[in-house]
Design a protein around this motif. Structure first.
Motif, PDB file in Angstrom:
ATOM      1  N   PHE A 105       0.809  -1.220   0.000  1.00 52.35           N
ATOM      2  CA  PHE A 105       0.000   0.000   0.000  1.00 52.35           C
ATOM      3  C   PHE A 105       0.847   1.277   0.000  1.00 52.35           C
ATOM      4  O   PHE A 105       0.298   2.368  -0.024  1.00 52.35           O
ATOM      5  CB  PHE A 105      -0.944   0.005   1.212  1.00 52.35           C
ATOM      6  CG  PHE A 105      -2.156  -0.835   1.001  1.00 52.35           C
ATOM      7  CD1 PHE A 105      -3.354  -0.267   0.598  1.00 52.35           C
ATOM      8  CD2 PHE A 105      -2.111  -2.208   1.190  1.00 52.35           C
ATOM      9  CE1 PHE A 105      -4.476  -1.041   0.384  1.00 52.35           C
ATOM     10  CE2 PHE A 105      -3.233  -2.993   0.991  1.00 52.35           C
ATOM     11  CZ  PHE A 105      -4.413  -2.415   0.583  1.00 52.35           C
ATOM     12  N   ARG A 106       2.152   1.153   0.017  1.00 49.06           N
ATOM     13  CA  ARG A 106       3.010   2.343   0.031  1.00 49.06           C
ATOM     14  C   ARG A 106       2.791   3.250  -1.185  1.00 49.06           C
ATOM     15  O   ARG A 106       2.687   4.465  -1.016  1.00 49.06           O
ATOM     16  CB  ARG A 106       4.466   1.944   0.143  1.00 49.06           C
ATOM     17  CG  ARG A 106       4.849   1.588   1.548  1.00 49.06           C
ATOM     18  CD  ARG A 106       6.339   1.483   1.677  1.00 49.06           C
ATOM     19  NE  ARG A 106       6.653   1.227   3.059  1.00 49.06           N
ATOM     20  CZ  ARG A 106       7.617   0.442   3.448  1.00 49.06           C
ATOM     21  NH1 ARG A 106       8.386  -0.147   2.556  1.00 49.06           N
ATOM     22  NH2 ARG A 106       7.840   0.249   4.726  1.00 49.06           N
ATOM     23  N   PRO A 107       2.732   2.721  -2.401  1.00 49.60           N
ATOM     24  CA  PRO A 107       2.492   3.628  -3.534  1.00 49.60           C
ATOM     25  C   PRO A 107       1.156   4.374  -3.417  1.00 49.60           C
ATOM     26  O   PRO A 107       1.081   5.570  -3.728  1.00 49.60           O
ATOM     27  CB  PRO A 107       2.498   2.704  -4.757  1.00 49.60           C
ATOM     28  CG  PRO A 107       3.317   1.533  -4.334  1.00 49.60           C
ATOM     29  CD  PRO A 107       3.021   1.362  -2.865  1.00 49.60           C
ATOM     30  N   LEU A 108       0.141   3.686  -2.945  1.00 49.42           N
ATOM     31  CA  LEU A 108      -1.172   4.320  -2.782  1.00 49.42           C
ATOM     32  C   LEU A 108      -1.110   5.418  -1.714  1.00 49.42           C
ATOM     33  O   LEU A 108      -1.634   6.514  -1.919  1.00 49.42           O
ATOM     34  CB  LEU A 108      -2.233   3.282  -2.417  1.00 49.42           C
ATOM     35  CG  LEU A 108      -3.657   3.794  -2.256  1.00 49.42           C
ATOM     36  CD1 LEU A 108      -4.172   4.398  -3.555  1.00 49.42           C
ATOM     37  CD2 LEU A 108      -4.569   2.668  -1.801  1.00 49.42           C
ATOM     38  N   ASN A 109      -0.464   5.141  -0.595  1.00 46.82           N
ATOM     39  CA  ASN A 109      -0.343   6.144   0.461  1.00 46.82           C
ATOM     40  C   ASN A 109       0.532   7.315   0.025  1.00 46.82           C
ATOM     41  O   ASN A 109       0.247   8.461   0.371  1.00 46.82           O
ATOM     42  CB  ASN A 109       0.212   5.511   1.744  1.00 46.82           C
ATOM     43  CG  ASN A 109      -0.818   4.640   2.424  1.00 46.82           C
ATOM     44  OD1 ASN A 109      -1.993   4.966   2.451  1.00 46.82           O
ATOM     45  ND2 ASN A 109      -0.377   3.524   2.951  1.00 46.82           N
ATOM     46  N   ALA A 110       1.581   7.033  -0.729  1.00 44.67           N
ATOM     47  CA  ALA A 110       2.434   8.115  -1.238  1.00 44.67           C
ATOM     48  C   ALA A 110       1.656   8.993  -2.225  1.00 44.67           C
ATOM     49  O   ALA A 110       1.758  10.227  -2.190  1.00 44.67           O
ATOM     50  CB  ALA A 110       3.680   7.537  -1.908  1.00 44.67           C
TER      51      ALA A 110
END
Length: 156
Positions: A105-110
């Protein structure tokens, strides 16, 4: 649980600074979610609780203040209706996260944080440039500041 906080923010900060605070909460939550630390994740969840309470309580309070009690329902409905198309992004974003990024989920949160940073800047501009009572400073604080300024001018 968060109602006194929401009311206190609007009363003490004014509508513009409260909007900026809400945007900052969302941005902070998104950035904290980039961490692997469970303690930071718990903090992000607590921030999200406060953010969520504010994001849904703010539009009706703002509508009532700016447009008056007679049209608060109509204006609040219009605000939520105009914001609702964003909901159509959630399912494809989740699907992309699960398939393309293998549950990362890091790309989505970024991406979410990157979208929120301009909102913080825009609300700052609103707060500093607005002449609408209660947007920059709460009406009571603005009156007190004007009274203090007048008294200081009289002393010179």
């Amino acid at each position: 649980l968060c109602a006194p906080l929401v009311d206190g923010l609007i009363h003490n900060l004014g509508f513009g600074r409260t909007a900026q605070f809400i945007a900052l909460l969302a941005c902070a939550q998104s950035l904290i979610m980039l961490s692997d630390s469970l303690r930071w994740q718990i903090l992000a969840a607590l921030i999200f609780v406060v953010y969520r309470a504010n994001v849904f309580a703010y539009p009706p309070a703002f509508s009532g203040h700016v447009f008056g009690p007679r049209t608060v329902g109509t204006m609040t409905g219009l605000i939520f209706t105009l914001a609702s198309p964003v909901q159509f992004i959630i399912s494809p974003a989740l699907q992309t996260t699960l398939t393309t990024f293998q549950d990362n989920f890091r790309p989505l949160n970024a991406f979410e944080a990157a979208c929120l940073i301009p909102l913080v800047v825009v609300t700052w501009i609103l707060v500093t440039k607005s002449q609408e009572p209660g947007i920059g400073l709460p009406v009571e604080k603005k009156k007190n500041q004007q009274t203090n300024d007048s008294e200081l001018r009289g002393l010179k």
